[in-house]
Design a protein around this motif. Structure first.
Motif, PDB file in Angstrom:
ATOM      1  N   MET A 191     -57.032   6.486   7.976  1.00 41.52           N
ATOM      2  CA  MET A 191     -57.617   7.580   7.646  1.00 41.52           C
ATOM      3  C   MET A 191     -57.471   7.880   5.864  1.00 41.52           C
ATOM      4  SD  MET A 191     -57.072  10.324  10.681  1.00 41.52           S
ATOM      5  CE  MET A 191     -58.115  11.644  10.006  1.00 41.52           C
ATOM      6  N   ALA A 192     -56.306   7.501   5.803  1.00 42.80           N
ATOM      7  CA  ALA A 192     -55.878   7.564   4.138  1.00 42.80           C
ATOM      8  C   ALA A 192     -56.944   6.757   3.262  1.00 42.80           C
ATOM      9  CB  ALA A 192     -54.399   7.174   3.988  1.00 42.80           C
ATOM     10  N   LYS A 193     -57.526   5.607   3.971  1.00 42.07           N
ATOM     11  CA  LYS A 193     -58.481   4.942   3.251  1.00 42.07           C
ATOM     12  C   LYS A 193     -59.621   5.428   3.014  1.00 42.07           C
ATOM     13  CE  LYS A 193     -55.868   0.300   3.742  1.00 42.07           C
ATOM     14  NZ  LYS A 193     -56.090  -0.967   4.437  1.00 42.07           N
ATOM     15  N   LYS A 194     -60.042   5.707   4.516  1.00 47.72           N
ATOM     16  CA  LYS A 194     -61.386   6.377   4.499  1.00 47.72           C
ATOM     17  C   LYS A 194     -61.382   7.733   3.864  1.00 47.72           C
ATOM     18  CE  LYS A 194     -64.296   4.717   6.413  1.00 47.72           C
ATOM     19  NZ  LYS A 194     -64.696   4.134   7.851  1.00 47.72           N
ATOM     20  N   GLY A 195     -60.547   8.326   3.353  1.00 54.50           N
ATOM     21  CA  GLY A 195     -60.426   9.642   2.764  1.00 54.50           C
ATOM     22  C   GLY A 195     -61.093   9.754   1.417  1.00 54.50           C
ATOM     23  N   ASP A 196     -61.491   8.456   0.891  1.00 56.98           N
ATOM     24  CA  ASP A 196     -61.899   8.127  -0.612  1.00 56.98           C
ATOM     25  C   ASP A 196     -63.018   9.192  -0.901  1.00 56.98           C
ATOM     26  OD1 ASP A 196     -63.584   6.697   1.045  1.00 56.98           O
ATOM     27  OD2 ASP A 196     -63.381   4.944  -0.013  1.00 56.98           O
ATOM     28  N   LEU A 197     -64.078   9.268  -0.131  1.00 56.65           N
ATOM     29  CA  LEU A 197     -65.421  10.070  -0.203  1.00 56.65           C
ATOM     30  C   LEU A 197     -64.896  11.465  -0.294  1.00 56.65           C
ATOM     31  CD1 LEU A 197     -68.213  10.318  -1.004  1.00 56.65           C
ATOM     32  CD2 LEU A 197     -68.730  10.185   1.680  1.00 56.65           C
ATOM     33  N   TRP A 198     -64.114  11.953   0.709  1.00 59.14           N
ATOM     34  CA  TRP A 198     -63.587  13.215   0.636  1.00 59.14           C
ATOM     35  C   TRP A 198     -62.897  13.728  -0.857  1.00 59.14           C
ATOM     36  CZ3 TRP A 198     -63.502  17.813   3.961  1.00 59.14           C
ATOM     37  CH2 TRP A 198     -62.729  18.842   3.341  1.00 59.14           C
ATOM     38  N   HIS A 199     -62.235  12.886  -1.452  1.00 57.73           N
ATOM     39  CA  HIS A 199     -61.151  13.010  -2.657  1.00 57.73           C
ATOM     40  C   HIS A 199     -62.254  12.866  -3.653  1.00 57.73           C
ATOM     41  CE1 HIS A 199     -57.626  12.044  -0.083  1.00 57.73           C
ATOM     42  NE2 HIS A 199     -57.595  13.419  -0.329  1.00 57.73           N
ATOM     43  N   LEU A 200     -63.272  12.672  -3.590  1.00 57.44           N
ATOM     44  CA  LEU A 200     -64.360  12.404  -4.774  1.00 57.44           C
ATOM     45  C   LEU A 200     -65.171  13.766  -4.769  1.00 57.44           C
ATOM     46  CD1 LEU A 200     -65.739   8.910  -4.731  1.00 57.44           C
ATOM     47  CD2 LEU A 200     -64.294   9.559  -6.113  1.00 57.44           C
ATOM     48  N   LEU A 201     -65.173  14.249  -3.489  1.00 58.76           N
ATOM     49  CA  LEU A 201     -65.932  15.686  -3.234  1.00 58.76           C
ATOM     50  C   LEU A 201     -65.207  16.959  -3.505  1.00 58.76           C
ATOM     51  CD1 LEU A 201     -68.081  14.702  -0.113  1.00 58.76           C
ATOM     52  CD2 LEU A 201     -68.825  14.578  -2.735  1.00 58.76           C
ATOM     53  N   TYR A 202     -63.878  16.797  -3.206  1.00 49.30           N
ATOM     54  CA  TYR A 202     -63.051  18.170  -3.172  1.00 49.30           C
ATOM     55  C   TYR A 202     -61.756  17.817  -3.849  1.00 49.30           C
ATOM     56  CZ  TYR A 202     -66.234  18.660   0.878  1.00 49.30           C
ATOM     57  OH  TYR A 202     -67.365  18.882   1.731  1.00 49.30           O
ATOM     58  N   ASP A 203     -61.228  19.037  -4.446  1.00 47.51           N
ATOM     59  CA  ASP A 203     -60.019  19.093  -5.098  1.00 47.51           C
ATOM     60  C   ASP A 203     -58.532  18.978  -4.115  1.00 47.51           C
ATOM     61  OD1 ASP A 203     -61.048  18.796  -7.660  1.00 47.51           O
ATOM     62  OD2 ASP A 203     -61.071  21.118  -7.661  1.00 47.51           O
ATOM     63  N   THR A 204     -59.041  19.363  -2.755  1.00 44.38           N
ATOM     64  CA  THR A 204     -58.069  19.629  -1.806  1.00 44.38           C
ATOM     65  C   THR A 204     -57.705  18.165  -1.315  1.00 44.38           C
ATOM     66  OG1 THR A 204     -58.583  21.696  -1.036  1.00 44.38           O
ATOM     67  CG2 THR A 204     -57.334  20.416   0.390  1.00 44.38           C
ATOM     68  N   LYS A 205     -56.306  17.668  -1.419  1.00 46.19           N
ATOM     69  CA  LYS A 205     -56.001  16.206  -1.052  1.00 46.19           C
ATOM     70  C   LYS A 205     -55.386  16.462   0.312  1.00 46.19           C
ATOM     71  CE  LYS A 205     -52.365  12.795  -2.278  1.00 46.19           C
ATOM     72  NZ  LYS A 205     -53.227  11.660  -2.028  1.00 46.19           N
ATOM     73  N   LEU A 206     -56.117  15.379   1.152  1.00 48.39           N
ATOM     74  CA  LEU A 206     -55.759  15.102   2.564  1.00 48.39           C
ATOM     75  C   LEU A 206     -54.547  14.085   2.614  1.00 48.39           C
ATOM     76  CD1 LEU A 206     -59.202  15.104   4.213  1.00 48.39           C
ATOM     77  CD2 LEU A 206     -57.559  17.265   3.530  1.00 48.39           C
ATOM     78  N   GLU A 207     -53.446  14.292   3.573  1.00 46.00           N
ATOM     79  CA  GLU A 207     -52.605  13.597   3.817  1.00 46.00           C
ATOM     80  C   GLU A 207     -52.482  13.195   5.085  1.00 46.00           C
ATOM     81  OE1 GLU A 207     -47.822  13.127   3.359  1.00 46.00           O
ATOM     82  OE2 GLU A 207     -48.858  14.681   2.485  1.00 46.00           O
ATOM     83  N   PHE A 208     -52.342  11.939   5.669  1.00 44.64           N
ATOM     84  CA  PHE A 208     -52.222  11.473   6.985  1.00 44.64           C
ATOM     85  C   PHE A 208     -50.784  10.729   7.369  1.00 44.64           C
ATOM     86  CE2 PHE A 208     -56.600  11.547   5.397  1.00 44.64           C
ATOM     87  CZ  PHE A 208     -57.040  12.477   6.428  1.00 44.64           C
ATOM     88  N   ARG A 209     -50.206  10.977   8.673  1.00 43.65           N
ATOM     89  CA  ARG A 209     -48.867  10.353   8.832  1.00 43.65           C
ATOM     90  C   ARG A 209     -48.847  10.343  10.469  1.00 43.65           C
ATOM     91  NH1 ARG A 209     -43.965  13.700   6.139  1.00 43.65           N
ATOM     92  NH2 ARG A 209     -45.076  12.828   4.326  1.00 43.65           N
ATOM     93  N   PRO A 210     -48.136   9.418  10.837  1.00 40.97           N
ATOM     94  CA  PRO A 210     -47.989   9.297  12.433  1.00 40.97           C
ATOM     95  C   PRO A 210     -46.978  10.673  12.757  1.00 40.97           C
ATOM     96  CG  PRO A 210     -47.493   7.281  11.361  1.00 40.97           C
ATOM     97  CD  PRO A 210     -47.733   8.211  10.248  1.00 40.97           C
TER      98      PRO A 210
END
Length: 214
Positions: A191-210
């Motif tokens: 998910m961290a890798k596939k969040g690349d498009l999200w982070h190009l669109l929005y300023d809100t950073k997403l973080e994923f952890r087990p």
């Protein structure tokens, strides 16, 4: 992939090709879509849509469209894994889900195309040389927003171990997701890798952890 859609690798469609919409169930059977994965990705996409609604701002009526986009994102996998995003795009351009209005048919096809490979600014610029650019700008933007959710939803089921979203924490500039399940470590990383498009669109950073084991 059948050549009946006469669509080339670079996304240029052949002349004289007219879409023939098919019901979702027909698409599932005709193209051997992995139903359990599709259902999991659709579930994940709806959860992400709801959780992140205050950020992406998509109308609630779009929720059903996001679900359908998630259900058919792997339509091209029957042709082989490596280029199934291209095959899926071409199939869905020829056979869009009949449950959708005609205006959104191109969006469903390009969402399938955008769900797989790494996405950066260069990749987005390359789309300008494809049929993608012929869509109205509002639909191009809409496609990116839907694809950003489908990419994350797909990544959450990367391990095929029924990973789920757990605790969600909103911060000032980011959102932290805890991922639950046996495949949590694998899927959080994906998910961290596939969040690349999200982070190009929005300023809100997403973080994923087990999620922490109790």
């Amino acid at each position: 992939m059948s050549s009946d859609n006469r669509s080339s690798e670079d996304g240029q469609s052949g002349e004289g090709v007219f879409p023939e919409p098919l019901p979702l169930e027909t698409l599932f059977h005709k193209y051997g879509i992995e139903r359990s994965h599709a259902d999991n990705v659709a579930r994940n996409a709806l959860e992400l849509f709801d959780i992140l609604h205050s950020i992406h701002g998509l109308d609630h009526e779009i929720r059903k469209f996001v679900e359908i986009a998630a259900l058919v994102h792997d339509t091209g996998v029957v042709t082989g894994f490596e280029n199934h995003h291209k095959a899926g795009r071409d199939i869905l351009r020829l056979h869009p889900p009949s449950e959708l209005p005609e205006r959104l048919w191109p969006v469903i096809a390009w969402t399938a195309f955008l769900h797989k490979k790494k996405i950066g600014k260069k990749k987005l610029r390359k789309l300008k040389g494809k049929e993608f650019e012929k869509m109205p700008e509002d639909l191009q933007d809409f496609t990116f927003r839907v694809a950003s959710l489908v990419r994350l939803a797909d990544a959450l089921d990367y391990s095929r171990m029924e990973s789920r979203l757990g605790k969600v924490t909103f911060g000032k500039r980011g959102v932290r997701f805890e991922i639950e399940g046996q495949g949590a470590a694998i899927d959080a990383e994906r998910m961290a890798k596939k969040g690349d498009l999200w982070h190009l669109l929005y300023d809100t950073k997403l973080e994923f952890r087990p999620a922490s084991k109790k």
